[in-house]
Write a protein that holds these residues in place. Structure first.
Motif, PDB file in Angstrom:
ATOM      1  N   GLU A  93       0.816  -1.202   0.000  1.00  0.00           N
ATOM      2  CA  GLU A  93       0.000   0.000   0.000  1.00  0.00           C
ATOM      3  C   GLU A  93       0.857   1.263   0.000  1.00  0.00           C
ATOM      4  O   GLU A  93       0.592   2.203  -0.732  1.00  0.00           O
ATOM      5  CB  GLU A  93      -0.933  -0.008   1.210  1.00  0.00           C
ATOM      6  CG  GLU A  93      -1.783   1.233   1.368  1.00  0.00           C
ATOM      7  CD  GLU A  93      -2.635   1.529   0.135  1.00  0.00           C
ATOM      8  OE1 GLU A  93      -2.981   0.579  -0.579  1.00  0.00           O
ATOM      9  OE2 GLU A  93      -2.926   2.719  -0.097  1.00  0.00           O
ATOM     10  N   LEU A  94       1.875   1.266   0.829  1.00  0.00           N
ATOM     11  CA  LEU A  94       2.712   2.469   0.925  1.00  0.00           C
ATOM     12  C   LEU A  94       3.824   2.452  -0.117  1.00  0.00           C
ATOM     13  O   LEU A  94       4.589   3.400  -0.227  1.00  0.00           O
ATOM     14  CB  LEU A  94       3.318   2.587   2.323  1.00  0.00           C
ATOM     15  CG  LEU A  94       2.333   2.700   3.490  1.00  0.00           C
ATOM     16  CD1 LEU A  94       3.077   2.714   4.815  1.00  0.00           C
ATOM     17  CD2 LEU A  94       1.494   3.963   3.361  1.00  0.00           C
ATOM     18  N   ARG A  95       3.904   1.358  -0.866  1.00  0.00           N
ATOM     19  CA  ARG A  95       4.983   1.142  -1.832  1.00  0.00           C
ATOM     20  C   ARG A  95       6.342   1.337  -1.180  1.00  0.00           C
ATOM     21  O   ARG A  95       7.145   2.161  -1.589  1.00  0.00           O
ATOM     22  CB  ARG A  95       4.827   2.064  -3.044  1.00  0.00           C
ATOM     23  CG  ARG A  95       3.802   1.545  -4.038  1.00  0.00           C
ATOM     24  CD  ARG A  95       3.480   2.588  -5.068  1.00  0.00           C
ATOM     25  NE  ARG A  95       2.826   3.717  -4.456  1.00  0.00           N
ATOM     26  CZ  ARG A  95       3.162   4.979  -4.645  1.00  0.00           C
ATOM     27  NH1 ARG A  95       4.142   5.294  -5.435  1.00  0.00           N
ATOM     28  NH2 ARG A  95       2.501   5.941  -4.046  1.00  0.00           N
ATOM     29  N   ILE A  96       6.561   0.609  -0.106  1.00  0.00           N
ATOM     30  CA  ILE A  96       7.843   0.690   0.576  1.00  0.00           C
ATOM     31  C   ILE A  96       8.404  -0.710   0.768  1.00  0.00           C
ATOM     32  O   ILE A  96       7.711  -1.707   0.549  1.00  0.00           O
ATOM     33  CB  ILE A  96       7.717   1.392   1.947  1.00  0.00           C
ATOM     34  CG1 ILE A  96       6.742   0.631   2.850  1.00  0.00           C
ATOM     35  CG2 ILE A  96       7.258   2.837   1.760  1.00  0.00           C
ATOM     36  CD1 ILE A  96       6.694   1.171   4.253  1.00  0.00           C
ATOM     37  N   ASN A  97       9.641  -0.738   1.186  1.00  0.00           N
ATOM     38  CA  ASN A  97      10.341  -1.989   1.419  1.00  0.00           C
ATOM     39  C   ASN A  97       9.684  -2.766   2.575  1.00  0.00           C
ATOM     40  O   ASN A  97       9.489  -2.201   3.649  1.00  0.00           O
ATOM     41  CB  ASN A  97      11.773  -1.600   1.801  1.00  0.00           C
ATOM     42  CG  ASN A  97      12.716  -2.759   1.742  1.00  0.00           C
ATOM     43  OD1 ASN A  97      12.325  -3.879   2.005  1.00  0.00           O
ATOM     44  ND2 ASN A  97      13.949  -2.467   1.395  1.00  0.00           N
ATOM     45  N   PRO A  98       9.348  -4.033   2.376  1.00  0.00           N
ATOM     46  CA  PRO A  98       8.755  -4.812   3.468  1.00  0.00           C
ATOM     47  C   PRO A  98       9.629  -4.822   4.733  1.00  0.00           C
ATOM     48  O   PRO A  98       9.108  -4.815   5.850  1.00  0.00           O
ATOM     49  CB  PRO A  98       8.642  -6.230   2.891  1.00  0.00           C
ATOM     50  CG  PRO A  98       8.710  -6.076   1.415  1.00  0.00           C
ATOM     51  CD  PRO A  98       9.460  -4.812   1.132  1.00  0.00           C
ATOM     52  N   ALA A  99      10.939  -4.782   4.538  1.00  0.00           N
ATOM     53  CA  ALA A  99      11.846  -4.774   5.698  1.00  0.00           C
ATOM     54  C   ALA A  99      11.607  -3.548   6.580  1.00  0.00           C
ATOM     55  O   ALA A  99      11.785  -3.598   7.801  1.00  0.00           O
ATOM     56  CB  ALA A  99      13.299  -4.817   5.232  1.00  0.00           C
ATOM     57  N   THR A 100      11.188  -2.456   5.960  1.00  0.00           N
ATOM     58  CA  THR A 100      10.900  -1.229   6.703  1.00  0.00           C
ATOM     59  C   THR A 100       9.704  -1.434   7.627  1.00  0.00           C
ATOM     60  O   THR A 100       9.703  -1.005   8.778  1.00  0.00           O
ATOM     61  CB  THR A 100      10.597  -0.080   5.715  1.00  0.00           C
ATOM     62  OG1 THR A 100      11.690   0.047   4.823  1.00  0.00           O
ATOM     63  CG2 THR A 100      10.374   1.232   6.436  1.00  0.00           C
ATOM     64  N   VAL A 101       8.684  -2.115   7.112  1.00  0.00           N
ATOM     65  CA  VAL A 101       7.493  -2.389   7.925  1.00  0.00           C
ATOM     66  C   VAL A 101       7.862  -3.330   9.071  1.00  0.00           C
ATOM     67  O   VAL A 101       7.457  -3.116  10.221  1.00  0.00           O
ATOM     68  CB  VAL A 101       6.368  -3.012   7.066  1.00  0.00           C
ATOM     69  CG1 VAL A 101       5.135  -3.257   7.917  1.00  0.00           C
ATOM     70  CG2 VAL A 101       6.030  -2.105   5.888  1.00  0.00           C
ATOM     71  N   VAL A 102       8.649  -4.344   8.759  1.00  0.00           N
ATOM     72  CA  VAL A 102       9.073  -5.300   9.789  1.00  0.00           C
ATOM     73  C   VAL A 102       9.795  -4.562  10.915  1.00  0.00           C
ATOM     74  O   VAL A 102       9.533  -4.788  12.096  1.00  0.00           O
ATOM     75  CB  VAL A 102       9.991  -6.392   9.175  1.00  0.00           C
ATOM     76  CG1 VAL A 102      10.624  -7.240  10.274  1.00  0.00           C
ATOM     77  CG2 VAL A 102       9.201  -7.271   8.215  1.00  0.00           C
ATOM     78  N   GLN A 103      10.684  -3.657  10.540  1.00  0.00           N
ATOM     79  CA  GLN A 103      11.438  -2.925  11.560  1.00  0.00           C
ATOM     80  C   GLN A 103      10.509  -2.061  12.423  1.00  0.00           C
ATOM     81  O   GLN A 103      10.651  -2.012  13.646  1.00  0.00           O
ATOM     82  CB  GLN A 103      12.502  -2.054  10.897  1.00  0.00           C
ATOM     83  CG  GLN A 103      13.418  -1.415  11.928  1.00  0.00           C
ATOM     84  CD  GLN A 103      14.644  -0.794  11.308  1.00  0.00           C
ATOM     85  OE1 GLN A 103      14.835  -0.800  10.091  1.00  0.00           O
ATOM     86  NE2 GLN A 103      15.509  -0.242  12.143  1.00  0.00           N
ATOM     87  N   ALA A 104       9.541  -1.407  11.785  1.00  0.00           N
ATOM     88  CA  ALA A 104       8.593  -0.578  12.543  1.00  0.00           C
ATOM     89  C   ALA A 104       7.816  -1.437  13.544  1.00  0.00           C
ATOM     90  O   ALA A 104       7.671  -1.078  14.718  1.00  0.00           O
ATOM     91  CB  ALA A 104       7.632   0.122  11.587  1.00  0.00           C
ATOM     92  N   TYR A 105       7.330  -2.581  13.088  1.00  0.00           N
ATOM     93  CA  TYR A 105       6.537  -3.453  13.961  1.00  0.00           C
ATOM     94  C   TYR A 105       7.392  -4.004  15.104  1.00  0.00           C
ATOM     95  O   TYR A 105       6.938  -4.135  16.230  1.00  0.00           O
ATOM     96  CB  TYR A 105       5.914  -4.602  13.140  1.00  0.00           C
ATOM     97  CG  TYR A 105       4.730  -4.175  12.293  1.00  0.00           C
ATOM     98  CD1 TYR A 105       4.368  -2.832  12.191  1.00  0.00           C
ATOM     99  CD2 TYR A 105       3.964  -5.107  11.605  1.00  0.00           C
ATOM    100  CE1 TYR A 105       3.291  -2.434  11.414  1.00  0.00           C
ATOM    101  CE2 TYR A 105       2.878  -4.723  10.824  1.00  0.00           C
ATOM    102  CZ  TYR A 105       2.543  -3.389  10.730  1.00  0.00           C
ATOM    103  OH  TYR A 105       1.475  -3.014   9.968  1.00  0.00           O
TER     104      TYR A 105
END
Lengths: 175, 303
Positions: A93-105
């Motif tokens: 959805e945000l068109r960002i790197n999945p690793a970025t989401v993992v780090q946020a979570y």
């Protein structure tokens, strides 16, 4: 810039969010993901929680995402047991790197805001009231610092800001 | 395997004077690596070298832990490549092209290829020659993804595509990365796109890599400073000054572009009797432009 810090939270949007919470993952409009999963272009998370994440900002994307969740929890938009979007869905959805989401979570889990249940998803924890209050204070501080910094660039003094603040809100912050 | 792509001291020269000099590049496994550089800086040449299409004169090239070009056949089986110029046959239909392409890859995922075809809204009966630019872009990505690559190499994958198609293409690639943790190497001019998805950045200019580091460090390391009363030749600067310009108007105001900045370095200015008035953040595009400006030897007439 002001639009992307949703520190206040008790505004009009928050009410609608709270109502939606009864149906769980709805807090992001995620239900439409399951409906239209067969077409990339129509998968939208309408939720305001992650709106306006700004890749051009010097604040790392994972910090922006984590901050959004903290703010939403502090404002009561997200409550205990609410599911965050899957890593895959949010990255897409945000068109960002999945690793970025993992780090946020991961950061949110370390702070006790969410619980990562492997294979199931990421869920909001029951965050104590004082932590939510601290978060609101932290957001308020951030807003004010940003305001004062911008004002300094324009050569506007803190006193002038205080006067305008009083005129706008009726709340005086000067002796 | 720490790096999906490794080039070490690679040299290559063309007849017309263009060359790559001592090029060293490291693409960490699992990263989404954005490859930037102006036109003619050597990006596509670099890609052609590690894809085994041209051979380096000197230096060491490894992809997925195997030597290039010696092990090229087994490397290519695990690399999905979307080239700058399409390499598909105009006379075939979309369905025929997919079947033809699949025959080269042992790991080809037929079910997923079909799913992607539907999601990307490609008609199997359509002749390649009659595809729009956007449809061609989607087909190329489908071909690269359905072989289930460990490494995806995208050379200007979204150049000239409309925003809707660009989103579809990126979403498909990101989905794949979410599921597999594959490495993505992406060369593009669209900074805002790279700024979103990449966690590593390599910058090329004049046949050399002038910067290679995590995106966040790259973006946060380059700042514009507004400084007053700075000495002409300050000593012991803890960061790199890329450029220094006097501000217009009266006074001793200057603008510095610096690299390797950290917030604690504000104190440096007190120690030399200067005043730091402001620290201004740059986005990826501005950082990129400032970096290139400073990496080039000054030529007369510029500025």
């Amino acid at each position: 810039m002001a639009g992307h810090v949703r520190g206040g939270g008790q505004g009009g949007q928050a009410g609608g969010r709270r109502e939606a919470r009864g149906e769980r993952p709805c807090a992001y409009g995620l239900q439409c993901l399951t409906v239209s999963v067969n077409r990339y272009s129509s998968t939208q998370l309408h939720g305001a929680v992650f709106e306006g994440i700004d890749p051009r900002s010097p604040t790392p994307l994972y910090e922006q995402i984590a901050a959004r969740v903290r703010v939403a929890v502090a404002a009561g938009e997200l409550g205990p047991g609410d599911a965050l979007p899957s890593v895959r869905a949010l990255a897409r959805e945000l068109r960002i790197n999945p690793a970025t989401v993992v780090q946020a979570y991961r950061d949110l889990a370390i702070d006790g805001f969410v619980e990562i249940r492997h294979g199931h998803g990421t869920f909001v924890q029951d965050v104590p009231g004082f932590v939510r209050d601290e978060e609101r204070t932290a957001q308020a501080e951030k807003l004010v610092r940003k305001l004062l910094q911008d004002a300094a660039r324009l050569g506007i003094s803190a006193e002038e800001i205080a006067d305008v603040f009083a005129a706008e809100t009726g709340v005086s912050i000067r002796e | 395997m720490n790096n999906a792509i490794e080039l070490t001291d690679v040299c290559w020269s063309a007849d017309k004077g263009f060359e790559l000099r001592d090029l060293t590049l490291r693409v960490p496994t699992g990263s989404i690596y954005g490859f930037l550089g102006p036109n003619g800086s050597g990006k596509t040449t670099t890609i052609r070298i590690f894809m085994g299409m041209i051979e380096a004169d000197r230096g060491d090239v490894r992809v997925l832990d195997r030597p290039v070009p010696a092990d090229m056949t087994s490397i290519l089986a695990r690399v999905g490549y979307v080239p700058e110029r399409p390499h598909i046959y105009p006379a075939l239909t979309v369905g025929e092209q997919i079947r033809y392409h699949s025959s080269f890859f042992r790991l080809w995922d037929r079910g997923w290829a079909e799913e992607l075809r539907k999601r990307l809204d490609l008609d199997p009966g359509q002749k390649i020659a009659r595809l729009s630019k956007g449809e061609t872009g989607k087909l190329l990505l489908l071909l690269a993804l359905a072989q289930r690559p460990a490494l995806l190499v995208l050379d200007e994958p979204t150049e000239g595509l409309d925003p809707v198609v660009r989103r579809d293409v990126l979403a498909a690639a990101l989905d794949y990365v979410s599921d597999t943790g594959a490495t993505v190497f992406i060369s593009s001019h669209l900074m805002h796109e790279l700024e979103r998805i990449c966690d590593w950045v390599g910058v090329m200019d004049h046949g050399q890599v002038v910067a290679e580091l995590p995106m966040q460090l790259f973006k946060n390391g380059i700042k514009r400073l507004r400084v007053a009363d700075a000495p002409d030749a300050p000593k012991g600067i803890p960061f790199t000054v890329l450029s220094r310009l006097h501000e217009n108007g009266a006074g001793s105001g200057e603008t510095w572009i610096v690299r390797g900045w950290e917030p604690s370095m504000r104190h440096y200015f007190d120690s030399v009797g200067a005043t730091l008035r402001d620290v201004i953040d740059l986005d990826l595009e501005e950082s990129f432009v400032e970096l290139l400006r400073s990496s080039r030897p000054p030529t007369s007439g510029s500025r």
